[in-house]
Design an enzyme around this catalytic site. Structure first.
Site, short mmCIF file in Angstrom:
data_model
loop_
_atom_site.label_atom_id
_atom_site.label_comp_id
_atom_site.label_asym_id
_atom_site.label_seq_id
_atom_site.Cartn_x
_atom_site.Cartn_y
_atom_site.Cartn_z
N LYS A 196 -3.65 -6.59 -2.54
CA LYS A 196 -3.93 -7.67 -1.60
C LYS A 196 -3.73 -8.98 -2.36
O LYS A 196 -4.25 -9.14 -3.47
CB LYS A 196 -5.35 -7.56 -1.04
CG LYS A 196 -5.56 -6.34 -0.14
CD LYS A 196 -6.93 -6.33 0.51
CE LYS A 196 -7.09 -5.16 1.47
NZ LYS A 196 -8.41 -5.15 2.15
N ASP A 221 -13.18 -1.10 -0.30
CA ASP A 221 -13.13 -2.33 -1.11
C ASP A 221 -14.20 -3.32 -0.70
O ASP A 221 -14.21 -4.47 -1.16
CB ASP A 221 -11.73 -2.97 -1.06
CG ASP A 221 -11.31 -3.38 0.34
OD1 ASP A 221 -11.84 -2.81 1.31
OD2 ASP A 221 -10.43 -4.26 0.46
N ASP A 230 -14.89 -5.13 1.86
CA ASP A 230 -14.70 -6.38 2.60
C ASP A 230 -15.08 -6.23 4.06
O ASP A 230 -15.13 -7.21 4.80
CB ASP A 230 -13.26 -6.90 2.46
CG ASP A 230 -12.20 -5.95 3.02
OD1 ASP A 230 -12.55 -4.80 3.35
OD2 ASP A 230 -11.04 -6.36 3.10
N ARG A 231 -15.37 -5.00 4.51
CA ARG A 231 -15.85 -4.76 5.87
C ARG A 231 -17.25 -4.19 5.83
O ARG A 231 -17.60 -3.42 4.93
CB ARG A 231 -14.94 -3.78 6.60
CG ARG A 231 -13.65 -4.37 7.09
CD ARG A 231 -12.93 -3.40 8.00
NE ARG A 231 -12.55 -2.19 7.30
CZ ARG A 231 -12.34 -1.01 7.91
NH1 ARG A 231 -12.52 -0.89 9.20
NH2 ARG A 231 -11.96 0.03 7.20
N ARG A 243 0.84 -1.19 0.00
CA ARG A 243 0.00 0.00 0.00
C ARG A 243 0.87 1.24 0.00
O ARG A 243 1.88 1.30 0.71
CB ARG A 243 -0.91 0.00 1.23
CG ARG A 243 -2.20 0.77 1.03
CD ARG A 243 -3.15 0.55 2.18
NE ARG A 243 -3.65 -0.82 2.28
CZ ARG A 243 -4.69 -1.18 3.02
NH1 ARG A 243 -5.33 -0.27 3.73
NH2 ARG A 243 -5.06 -2.43 3.07
N SER A 280 -8.22 -0.14 -0.06
CA SER A 280 -9.28 -0.27 0.93
C SER A 280 -9.87 1.10 1.29
O SER A 280 -10.38 1.81 0.43
CB SER A 280 -8.76 -1.00 2.16
OG SER A 280 -9.79 -1.25 3.08
N HIS A 281 -9.74 1.49 2.56
CA HIS A 281 -10.33 2.75 3.03
C HIS A 281 -9.34 3.90 3.00
O HIS A 281 -9.66 5.00 3.44
CB HIS A 281 -10.84 2.56 4.46
CG HIS A 281 -9.74 2.21 5.43
ND1 HIS A 281 -9.29 0.93 5.57
CD2 HIS A 281 -9.01 2.98 6.28
CE1 HIS A 281 -8.33 0.91 6.47
NE2 HIS A 281 -8.14 2.14 6.92
N ASP A 335 -16.75 -0.42 3.60
CA ASP A 335 -15.55 0.36 3.34
C ASP A 335 -15.22 0.36 1.86
O ASP A 335 -15.99 -0.16 1.04
CB ASP A 335 -14.37 -0.14 4.19
CG ASP A 335 -13.89 -1.53 3.81
OD1 ASP A 335 -14.60 -2.24 3.08
OD2 ASP A 335 -12.79 -1.92 4.25
N HIS A 393 -14.19 -7.02 10.17
CA HIS A 393 -13.88 -8.13 9.28
C HIS A 393 -14.49 -9.40 9.84
O HIS A 393 -14.34 -9.70 11.03
CB HIS A 393 -12.36 -8.32 9.16
CG HIS A 393 -11.68 -7.27 8.33
ND1 HIS A 393 -11.70 -7.30 6.95
CD2 HIS A 393 -10.96 -6.18 8.67
CE1 HIS A 393 -11.02 -6.27 6.49
NE2 HIS A 393 -10.56 -5.57 7.51
#
Length: 453
Positions: free
Chosen positions: A113, A248, A250-251, A15, A103-104, A246, A333
């Protein structure tokens, strides 16, 4: 590790800011190293590549794909995807995968990832460090020595397969619900219509348009200030609940019919109880900052609670070791054995919707039995020497039970706290839980006084 890689290679992923930290040359070199690491170079296999909606994602994803193909690996592009959609593709196709997302993180950032076939995670200790070492000399080679791609490239429409997979794992039946969904202009704007649009729901969407500049608010529901619009919309429309994802996707975070945030630990306990109905005696994972209510409820329902460190690659490895059916983190998560041990905010949301639709009650009433204690939420403090502060706290609470599974956890019958260092910044992260608000606030203030002395 090459100096250009040190700022971007993190504990669990890659990242950094584009292009000054993460550029196509780095992405391509890491793509080449990835192909070797997962064993698909020289025509021995293929990998799936997905990307989020950031402006830099097409270029970064293309560079990663070129790197994989330059080593002779084949690439399956699924285009725009949430991270859990990429994991789903890795599992269904049984191939390694790369998700291009930050992500966020802010709009200027991007990242990677990574996973092996079957969505098995790649973190610093499970392949990422080796990849960085292999990629390092590639960054200094002459441009004339950069190999041309030889592997194949194909595109695959995977969104419906992803939706089919999730809806098969958590069917939602019962009364019709009204749901407000805040995608934060992130990838939930792509996946929510495909998944929730298949259900008998009234869905009110906020910021479903894909926009990697995040024009409305950060796509980070862990920061509750980003939930203000969702909370207001739930109250305005008289909705049964609200869901926030979020960047991406995933949360997932949940707010109840009053607009109050439901703690992810409470969601963990609810989903764990649902799994234990289907598989009595199953193992459930919870990380060190989950509420004490989670292991209590798992034990009361006949399950086996197992405590883990924070971090998806560590939790997925522990799921594989223990055969756990489900695991939850207080960061939002949620991990599912049937979903290739991977985390999925959407699957967690489906479980909440299913649990609510089966009743005639409200979210707040449904969650009441799973929420037992007062929690501080995560409090960050910038310190010069995190190890020294941890040792100072350990001495301060020497008469109490302590463990070092992840940072320092101090436990009594009435309260506990955990302090752990950030993997990426000079920060200590504090979480406190008490039997009531007064107890929690007293312990919180005591610990912060030591941390910030």
């Amino acid at each position: 590790m090459h100096a250009r890689l040190r700022p971007v290679v993190k504990a669990y992923d890659v990242r950094g800011r584009v292009p000054d930290q993460l550029d196509p040359a780095i992405a391509r070199a890491l793509g080449e190293a990835f192909a070797d690491e997962v064993g698909i170079s020289e025509g021995r296999g293929r990998a799936v590549v997905g990307r989020d909606m950031r402006a830099s994602s097409p270029e970064v994803a293309g560079a990663v794909a070129d790197g994989i193909r330059a080593r002779g690996g084949d690439v399956v592009e699924i285009g725009l995807a949430s991270t859990d959609m990429l994991y789903c593709a890795s599992g269904v196709l049984d191939v390694p995968g790369v998700m291009v997302t930050a992500s966020h993180n802010p709009a200027a950032d991007n990242g990677l990832k990574l996973c092996r076939a079957g969505a098995r995670p790649i973190g610093l200790s499970s392949g990422l460090a080796a990849m960085a070492e292999a990629a390092s000399p590639l960054l200094d080679r002459d441009p004339a020595d950069v190999p041309e791609p030889t592997g194949t490239l194909e595109s695959l429409e995977f969104l419906q397969t992803y939706a089919d997979t999730l809806l098969g794992l958590a069917p939602v039946e019962g009364r019709r619900l009204k749901v407000v969904v805040d995608a934060g202009n992130g990838m939930a704007g792509h996946t929510v219509p495909a998944v929730l649009g298949r259900l008998d729901l009234e869905v009110i969407g906020l910021y479903l348009e894909l926009d990697g500049t995040f024009p409305n608010h950060e796509a980070n529901p862990l920061d509750h200030s980003t939930l203000v619009d969702l909370q207001a919309a739930v109250r305005e429309h008289g909705a049964d609940l609200g869901l926030a994802f979020d960047g991406d996707a995933d949360r997932c975070f949940v707010v109840d019919e009053h607009g109050d945030v439901v703690a992810p630990s409470t969601i963990t306990a609810l989903v764990a109880a649902r799994h234990l109905l289907q598989e009595p005696g199953a193992t459930i994972l919870h990380n060190v900052i989950c509420s004490r209510a989670v292991p209590e409820i798992v034990s009361e329902r006949g399950g086996v609670p197992v405590r883990t460190p924070v971090g998806h690659s560590l939790i997925k490895a522990e799921m594989a070791r223990t055969g756990a059916v489900f695991g939850g983190e207080h960061s939002g998560h949620f991990y599912f054995r049937e979903f290739y041990l991977a985390d999925s905010g959407m699957l967690a949301a489906l479980h909440v919707l299913a649990a609510l639709a089966e009743t005639e009650t409200t979210v707040s009433a449904l969650m009441e039995e799973y929420s037992r204690y007062s929690a501080s939420g995560e409090i960050n403090s910038r310190v010069d020497d995190t190890d020294a502060v941890l040792e100072r706290l350990s001495r301060q609470y020497a008469d109490h039970h302590q463990d070092r599974l992840d940072g320092l956890t101090v436990t009594t019958d009435d309260w506990w706290f955990n302090v752990r260092a950030s993997n990426t910044e000079p920060l200590l992260r504090l979480n406190v839980e008490g039997a009531d608000d007064a107890t929690m606030e007293r312990v919180r203030d005591e610990v912060l006084a030591v941390v910030r002395a």
